[in-house]
Design a protein around this motif. Structure first.
Motif, short mmCIF file in Angstrom:
data_model
loop_
_atom_site.label_atom_id
_atom_site.label_comp_id
_atom_site.label_asym_id
_atom_site.label_seq_id
_atom_site.Cartn_x
_atom_site.Cartn_y
_atom_site.Cartn_z
N ASN A 28 0.84 -1.19 0.00
CA ASN A 28 0.00 0.00 0.00
C ASN A 28 0.88 1.25 0.00
O ASN A 28 1.81 1.36 0.80
CB ASN A 28 -0.89 -0.01 1.25
N PRO A 29 0.61 2.21 -0.89
CA PRO A 29 1.48 3.38 -1.00
C PRO A 29 1.56 4.21 0.28
O PRO A 29 2.60 4.80 0.57
CB PRO A 29 0.87 4.18 -2.17
N LYS A 30 0.48 4.26 1.05
CA LYS A 30 0.51 5.00 2.32
C LYS A 30 1.47 4.33 3.30
O LYS A 30 2.24 5.01 3.98
CB LYS A 30 -0.90 5.08 2.93
N VAL A 34 5.13 5.73 4.91
CA VAL A 34 5.41 5.75 6.35
C VAL A 34 6.72 5.00 6.65
O VAL A 34 7.55 5.47 7.43
CB VAL A 34 4.24 5.14 7.15
N LEU A 35 6.89 3.84 6.03
CA LEU A 35 8.11 3.05 6.26
C LEU A 35 9.36 3.84 5.83
O LEU A 35 10.39 3.80 6.51
CB LEU A 35 8.04 1.73 5.51
N LEU A 36 9.26 4.55 4.74
CA LEU A 36 10.41 5.34 4.28
C LEU A 36 10.68 6.51 5.23
O LEU A 36 11.83 6.92 5.43
CB LEU A 36 10.16 5.85 2.86
N GLN A 37 9.61 7.02 5.86
CA GLN A 37 9.79 8.07 6.87
C GLN A 37 10.48 7.50 8.12
O GLN A 37 11.32 8.17 8.73
CB GLN A 37 8.43 8.67 7.25
N ASN A 70 -2.90 -6.72 1.74
CA ASN A 70 -1.58 -6.20 1.38
C ASN A 70 -1.16 -5.00 2.22
O ASN A 70 -0.22 -4.29 1.87
CB ASN A 70 -1.51 -5.84 -0.11
N ARG A 71 -1.84 -4.78 3.35
CA ARG A 71 -1.43 -3.73 4.28
C ARG A 71 -0.32 -4.28 5.19
O ARG A 71 -0.31 -5.46 5.53
CB ARG A 71 -2.60 -3.26 5.14
N VAL A 72 0.61 -3.42 5.57
CA VAL A 72 1.70 -3.84 6.45
C VAL A 72 1.12 -4.21 7.81
O VAL A 72 0.48 -3.38 8.47
CB VAL A 72 2.75 -2.72 6.59
N GLY A 91 3.22 4.91 14.59
CA GLY A 91 1.79 4.96 14.86
C GLY A 91 0.93 5.18 13.63
O GLY A 91 -0.30 5.17 13.71
N ASP A 92 1.58 5.39 12.47
CA ASP A 92 0.85 5.66 11.23
C ASP A 92 0.75 4.43 10.33
O ASP A 92 0.54 4.56 9.12
CB ASP A 92 1.53 6.81 10.47
N LEU A 93 0.92 3.24 10.93
CA LEU A 93 0.71 1.98 10.21
C LEU A 93 -0.53 1.32 10.83
O LEU A 93 -0.42 0.44 11.69
CB LEU A 93 1.95 1.08 10.34
N PRO A 94 -1.71 1.73 10.42
CA PRO A 94 -2.95 1.39 11.14
C PRO A 94 -3.31 -0.08 11.16
O PRO A 94 -4.12 -0.51 11.98
CB PRO A 94 -4.02 2.21 10.39
N TYR A 95 -2.71 -0.88 10.27
CA TYR A 95 -3.04 -2.31 10.22
C TYR A 95 -2.00 -3.18 10.93
O TYR A 95 -2.06 -4.40 10.86
CB TYR A 95 -3.22 -2.77 8.77
#
Length: 330
Positions: A28-30, A34-37, A70-72, A91-95
């Motif tokens: 998922n692009p979101k 977040v992971l790259l951040q 396919n969400r992290v 905290g921005d990986l809601p799944y």
């Protein structure tokens, strides 16, 4: 459509997918953003070199995606390579269902408050790091937690009583920190699951709450603290407790009056102020480990069961304990 044209279109799509991986990317692009951040917040460490923006983040080191959405759903970063504080972006990986930072000695600072946003989280493991500060009260908001491990850190302060509000908790590891204060009375009021409690190697003091008598714990480790008074409420004929370690405290109660369940396989009471004698009931227990040394026990060790299978170190340095494997009673 002409068969040749159809085949040509299919081949074109296939080659374009190979040449442009983004078209076949599952991540998922979101989540990827977040992971790259998170990687940037850790100053792009070598351990995260596989986190390449040109590749599918579901294939990255320590990242797992749900096979359907396919969400992290898992981020597990083991064994060094990270330094600084836990990034707020976790905290921005809601799944996310699993979050682990383990054996990261250069991880510092407090437990990140943004973790409270991870409402799907089932496993939280922050262990063998140098994180500090208190055990945060906001962890009680993570109602899906089944496993919480904060051991081998530099956490200070008291244990929040609100942790007993976690209805699905199977294990709570707060051992090997610098925690102070009392064991919360609320730990006798866990609703739903009754978790294994690991509170050893801290500076906890006061009495063990009598409320613990109400619950049937499977494993308890309160060793190497400054706990006082009675601990008999932990035991009981009808409980299914298997492992109890209360060693190296200041506990003082009459062992003769304690009733033990037959499910008990390991009992460690060494280095306390326990009085009385070895109860006959322990001959009915299939113990694999026993240590009652360095107490104030007296009388003859009952004959039977596993009690004579242990060597003298299990019993030595008591006031007047005698009988095999110690010298015979006079």
């Amino acid at each position: 459509m002409d068969l040749k044209l159809s085949t040509l279109l299919c081949l074109t799509l296939l080659f374009s997918t190979i040449l442009n991986p983004a078209l076949s990317e599952l991540c998922n692009p979101k989540d990827k953003k977040v992971l790259l951040q998170i990687k940037k917040a850790f100053n792009n460490p070598y351990v995260l070199s596989s986190w390449d923006p040109e590749t599918d983040c579901c294939d990255w080191y320590s990242v797992t995606c749900d096979s359907t959405t396919n969400r992290v759903n898992s981020l597990t970063l083991f064994s060094g390579g990270l330094s600084g504080q836990i990034p707020t972006q976790v905290g921005d990986l809601p799944y996310l269902e699993t979050l682990e930072f383990h054996k990261q000695p250069n991880l510092t600072g407090p437990i990140q408050p943004s973790i409270a946003k991870l409402k799907r989280l089932k496993e939280l493991r922050l262990s063998w790091t140098n994180i500090s500060g208190s055990v945060p009260d906001f962890l009680s908001q993570l109602k899906n937690l089944t496993f919480l491990e904060l051991s081998f850190n530099n956490l200070t302060g008291s244990i929040p009583s609100s942790l007993s509000q976690l209805p699905n908790l199977d294990a709570l590891h707060l051992d090997r920190n610098k925690l102070t204060g009392h064991i919360p009375k609320s730990f006798g009021e866990f609703h739903g699951s009754v978790p294994d409690l690991y509170l050893s190697h801290n500076q906890l003091s006061g009495n063990i709450p009598t409320s613990l008598a109400k619950l049937d714990f499977n494993r308890i480790d309160f060793s190497r603290n400054k706990l006082e008074g009675d601990a008999s409420m932990i035991f009981g004929l009808n409980k299914t407790t298997q492992i109890v370690d209360l060693s190296r405290n200041l506990l003082e109660f009459n062992l003769s009056k304690v009733e033990f369940s037959k499910s008990l396989i390991s009992l460690d009471l060494n280095h306390n102020k326990i009085t009385g004698g070895i109860p006959v009931g322990l001959t009915q227990v299939d113990l694999q480990f026993l240590n009652v040394s360095y107490n104030r026990l007296c009388g003859q060790i009952p004959v039977g069961g596993k009690l004579q299978s242990f060597d003298s170190s299990t019993y030595f340095h008591n006031r007047c304990l005698c009988g095999a494997p110690l010298p015979s009673c006079k």
